[in-house]
Design an enzyme around this catalytic site. Structure first.
Site, PDB file in Angstrom:
ATOM      1  CB  ILE A   1      22.656 -30.655 -39.985  1.00 48.86           C
ATOM      2  CG1 ILE A   1      23.824 -30.421 -39.030  1.00 48.86           C
ATOM      3  CG2 ILE A   1      23.066 -31.406 -41.250  1.00 48.86           C
ATOM      4  CD1 ILE A   1      24.961 -29.629 -39.579  1.00 48.86           C
ATOM      5  CD  GLU A   2      17.493 -28.123 -46.051  1.00 49.80           C
ATOM      6  OE1 GLU A   2      16.655 -28.424 -46.918  1.00 49.80           O
ATOM      7  OE2 GLU A   2      18.044 -27.006 -45.995  1.00 49.80           O
ATOM      8  CB  ILE A   3      19.646 -34.490 -44.719  1.00 50.34           C
ATOM      9  CG1 ILE A   3      20.693 -34.499 -43.605  1.00 50.34           C
ATOM     10  CG2 ILE A   3      19.966 -35.491 -45.822  1.00 50.34           C
ATOM     11  CD1 ILE A   3      22.105 -34.249 -44.044  1.00 50.34           C
TER      12      ILE A   3
ATOM     13  CB  ILE B   1      25.397 -26.139 -43.362  1.00 54.61           C
ATOM     14  CG1 ILE B   1      25.557 -27.181 -42.265  1.00 54.61           C
ATOM     15  CG2 ILE B   1      26.174 -24.888 -43.028  1.00 54.61           C
ATOM     16  CD1 ILE B   1      26.981 -27.623 -42.023  1.00 54.61           C
TER      17      ILE B   1
END
Length: 167
Positions: free
Chosen positions: A126-128, A80
């Protein structure tokens, strides 16, 4: 653009957890989500969180010991993604929290998207990113979507190109 199911937006994602408590701590203290009330008819351990216009529903695993082990961080795996204001600030904070991450960079016509990938306590990736640097260009329409954190604007593709070309 077709919308056969008349969808409006992403409402929530559900994540099965070995420990709901550890996952709540991560999503609240690392990603900034807030716990919200769950319906009282739900008779299993879990938690609902909300922020950024989406919900995360954490579900206690019925077999926590049997959950898959965390794989190495792989940007090409399921994940996400959240847009941020400053990749440098996020990277600094991840370092302070001693969270292992992988950096990646995507380029399109001289425009760059920087990405940081890391796992939650159960291995959910998790992707930022600063993904709003690159417009969303549908392959079948003559429109460009420019999406910020709170809204998407549809512009005529020709107008978008004219704005990019200095006169």
């Amino acid at each position: 653009m077709a919308n056969p199911l008349q969808l409006k937006s992403l409402n929530h994602i559900s994540i099965v957890c070995a420990s709901v408590e550890k996952s709540v701590d991560f999503y609240v203290n690392v990603l900034g989500f807030s716990p919200i009330k769950r319906p009282s008819s739900l008779d299993f351990n879990g938690a609902w969180l909300f922020n950024y216009g989406i919900g995360i529903h954490l579900l206690q695993s019925e077999n926590p010991e049997g959950m898959p082990k965390t794989a190495p961080i792989n940007p090409k795996d399921n994940h996400i993604s959240f847009q941020c204001e400053s990749i440098a600030a996020v990277e600094k904070r991840l370092q302070q929290m001693k969270i292992e991450y992988v950096k990646n960079r995507v380029e399109e016509s001289g425009t760059y998207v920087d990405q940081l990938f890391f796992h939650d306590p159960d291995g959910m990736m998790i992707e930022i990113c600063n993904c709003d640097n690159i417009p969303v260009v549908p392959l079948t329409e003559d429109k460009v979507w420019s999406c910020s954190r709170f809204n998407c604007n549809i512009q005529n593709h020709q107008q978008q190109i004219q704005q990019m070309i200095p006169m």
